[in-house]
Design an enzyme around this catalytic site. Structure first.
Site, mmCIF file in Angstrom:
data_model
loop_
_atom_site.group_PDB
_atom_site.id
_atom_site.type_symbol
_atom_site.label_atom_id
_atom_site.label_comp_id
_atom_site.label_asym_id
_atom_site.label_seq_id
_atom_site.Cartn_x
_atom_site.Cartn_y
_atom_site.Cartn_z
ATOM 1 N N HIS A 1 0.909 -1.129 -0.157
ATOM 2 C CA HIS A 1 0.172 0.044 -0.039
ATOM 3 C C HIS A 1 1.035 1.299 -0.006
ATOM 4 O O HIS A 1 2.077 1.118 0.363
ATOM 5 C CB HIS A 1 -0.896 0.116 1.219
ATOM 6 C CG HIS A 1 -2.185 -0.742 1.267
ATOM 7 N ND1 HIS A 1 -2.082 -2.339 1.256
ATOM 8 C CD2 HIS A 1 -3.317 -0.522 0.727
ATOM 9 C CE1 HIS A 1 -3.076 -2.600 1.249
ATOM 10 N NE2 HIS A 1 -4.159 -1.880 0.786
ATOM 11 N N LYS B 1 -0.360 4.791 4.458
ATOM 12 C CA LYS B 1 -1.200 3.809 5.180
ATOM 13 C C LYS B 1 -0.688 3.575 6.772
ATOM 14 O O LYS B 1 0.474 3.414 7.071
ATOM 15 C CB LYS B 1 -1.091 2.509 4.397
ATOM 16 C CG LYS B 1 -2.364 1.457 5.202
ATOM 17 C CD LYS B 1 -2.677 0.305 4.340
ATOM 18 C CE LYS B 1 -3.631 -0.522 4.926
ATOM 19 N NZ LYS B 1 -4.878 -0.098 5.236
HETATM 20 P P1 NAD Z 1 -7.333 9.524 5.165
HETATM 21 O O1 NAD Z 1 -6.381 9.611 6.411
HETATM 22 O O2 NAD Z 1 -7.121 9.920 3.791
HETATM 23 O O3 NAD Z 1 -8.897 9.901 5.596
HETATM 24 C C1 NAD Z 1 -9.483 9.600 6.828
HETATM 25 C C2 NAD Z 1 -10.371 11.008 7.169
HETATM 26 O O4 NAD Z 1 -11.171 10.757 8.297
HETATM 27 C C3 NAD Z 1 -9.400 12.196 7.324
HETATM 28 O O5 NAD Z 1 -10.152 13.280 6.621
HETATM 29 C C4 NAD Z 1 -9.739 12.302 8.693
HETATM 30 O O6 NAD Z 1 -9.505 13.681 9.250
HETATM 31 C C5 NAD Z 1 -11.167 11.753 9.019
HETATM 32 N N1 NAD Z 1 -11.340 11.543 10.235
HETATM 33 C C6 NAD Z 1 -10.505 10.806 11.427
HETATM 34 N N2 NAD Z 1 -11.282 10.907 12.555
HETATM 35 C C7 NAD Z 1 -12.618 11.348 12.185
HETATM 36 C C8 NAD Z 1 -13.565 11.526 13.004
HETATM 37 N N3 NAD Z 1 -13.641 11.133 14.318
HETATM 38 N N4 NAD Z 1 -14.731 11.967 12.515
HETATM 39 C C9 NAD Z 1 -14.852 12.360 11.404
HETATM 40 N N5 NAD Z 1 -14.035 12.218 10.300
HETATM 41 C C10 NAD Z 1 -12.710 11.791 10.937
HETATM 42 O O7 NAD Z 1 -7.587 7.879 4.933
HETATM 43 P P2 NAD Z 1 -8.185 6.809 3.746
HETATM 44 O O8 NAD Z 1 -7.086 6.566 2.840
HETATM 45 O O9 NAD Z 1 -9.284 7.546 3.410
HETATM 46 O O10 NAD Z 1 -8.761 5.690 4.669
HETATM 47 C C11 NAD Z 1 -9.678 5.692 5.360
HETATM 48 C C12 NAD Z 1 -10.033 4.386 6.147
HETATM 49 O O11 NAD Z 1 -10.518 3.745 5.214
HETATM 50 C C13 NAD Z 1 -8.670 3.498 6.251
HETATM 51 O O12 NAD Z 1 -8.913 2.717 7.738
HETATM 52 C C14 NAD Z 1 -8.343 2.867 5.439
HETATM 53 O O13 NAD Z 1 -7.542 1.563 5.452
HETATM 54 C C15 NAD Z 1 -9.928 2.285 4.869
HETATM 55 N N6 NAD Z 1 -10.230 1.884 3.668
HETATM 56 C C16 NAD Z 1 -10.960 0.985 3.210
HETATM 57 C C17 NAD Z 1 -11.138 0.484 2.072
HETATM 58 C C18 NAD Z 1 -12.278 -0.472 1.581
HETATM 59 O O14 NAD Z 1 -12.482 -0.855 0.709
HETATM 60 N N7 NAD Z 1 -13.050 -0.940 2.991
HETATM 61 C C19 NAD Z 1 -10.663 0.980 0.690
HETATM 62 C C20 NAD Z 1 -9.790 2.005 1.091
HETATM 63 C C21 NAD Z 1 -9.599 2.443 2.293
#
Ligand code: NAD
Length: 266
Positions: free
Chosen positions: A154, A158
């Site tokens: 990744h 991450k």
């Molecule tokens: P990122 O860090 O770019 O985005 C996360 C966002 O959530 C940020 O803007 C952050 O400020 C916000 N955030 C954090 N705490 C919060 C809260 N309490 N309330 C509201 N917003 C809050 O990360 P990302 O790459 O977008 O990934 C986010 C999550 O999704 C990770 O856990 C990642 O592993 C997961 N993910 C899952 C899939 C899937 O298909 N299930 C795919 C990609 C990423």
């Protein structure tokens, strides 16, 4: 379908805003990001690189759950319990894609799923969910002399490892083989480890660049090796799956569902 998004400023959050805006039958109801987010009041469309959508970033999650029929959450494990409680309080469905959820958070989601429909999946792409079924089938078919190793890569930002998807693939392999993942998993190897123990399910983790998500499951036998792989080219595949899941929750009874349910692969 009125859809809310928490974590709207994140990589996935912005992709989700674009997907909801582009999907017929969906209305972007409300969005927010983390507490203290500097972009409160900004337009969600502008934040996601679109024309303004007329939806201002809310100051906290409560207004998002109040305005939505389903909320999509790709944020952080620490936020999941609060979001599940808000979903129950507002009778709102929840789609949660956040990975690295500790057991206590998973238990809280299961509890909340007694009241509202919750779809939780570490990977929402069609391809990975198909891969999960294939891995289970291959693990069931091959004799245990085939060593199972899972490799994932990744992007450099991450924060959890191994990825939730790698762990789900490990779980699929363990289920197919009829063993417990916790007993079989080797998540780190370093130093003089000794020879590989029979039955191990090994994980290897790479981090770098802007790789969206690569996973390879290897079944290494004597004289032959089977490899099942998935490579994500962009985040749209996850956003598409999450919005499909959000629409699928409409009129669904309370329960904890996975993407296999949503995609009819269960
Ligand atoms: P990122 O860090 O770019 O985005 C996360 C966002 O959530 C940020 O803007 C952050 O400020 C916000 N955030 C954090 N705490 C919060 C809260 N309490 N309330 C509201 N917003 C809050 O990360 P990302 O790459 O977008 O990934 C986010 C999550 O999704 C990770 O856990 C990642 O592993 C997961 N993910 C899952 C899939 C899937 O298909 N299930 C795919 C990609 C990423």
């Amino acid at each position: 379908m009125r859809i809310g998004i928490v974590g709207c400023a994140g990589r996935m959050g912005r992709s989700l805003v674009r997907r909801v805006a582009a999907t017929p039958g969906c209305v972007l109801a409300a969005v927010c990001d983390r507490p203290g987010f500097s972009g409160v009041g900004q337009d969600a469309g502008t934040l996601a690189g679109l024309e303004p959508l007329g939806v201002a970033v809310a100051d906290g999650p409560a207004p998002v759950f109040a305005a939505s029929r389903v909320v999509i959450d790709f944020t952080s494990p620490a936020a999941a319990v609060d979001h599940a409680a808000l979903a129950v309080a507002h009778g709102c469905a929840l789609v949660i894609g956040t990975t690295g959820l500790p057991a206590a958070v998973e238990a809280a989601l299961a509890e909340a799923a007694g009241h509202v429909p919750i779809v939780a999946a570490p990977n929402m792409s069609v391809g990975v969910n198909l891969l999960l079924g294939l891995v289970k089938q291959v693990a069931r078919t091959l004799d245990p002399s085939f060593d199972i190793e899972i490799l994932e890569m990744h992007h450099r930002a991450k924060v959890d490892a191994p990825s939730g998807t790698a762990l789900a693939l490990g779980q699929a392999a363990a289920t197919g083989r009829g063993v417990t993942l916790e007993d079989a998993a080797v998540r780190v190897r370093d130093g003089h480890t000794g020879a590989r123990r029979p039955g191990e399910i090994g994980f290897a983790v790479l981090r770098g660049g802007d790789v969206v998500g690569d996973h390879v499951v290897m079944f290494a036998g004597d004289g032959e090796r089977i490899e099942l792989a998935h490579r994500a080219g962009n985040r749209e595949i996850f956003a598409r799956g999450a919005v499909t899941a959000a629409l699928w929750t409409r009129d669904r009874p309370p329960g904890l569902y996975g993407m296999a349910d949503v995609l009819g692969l269960a």
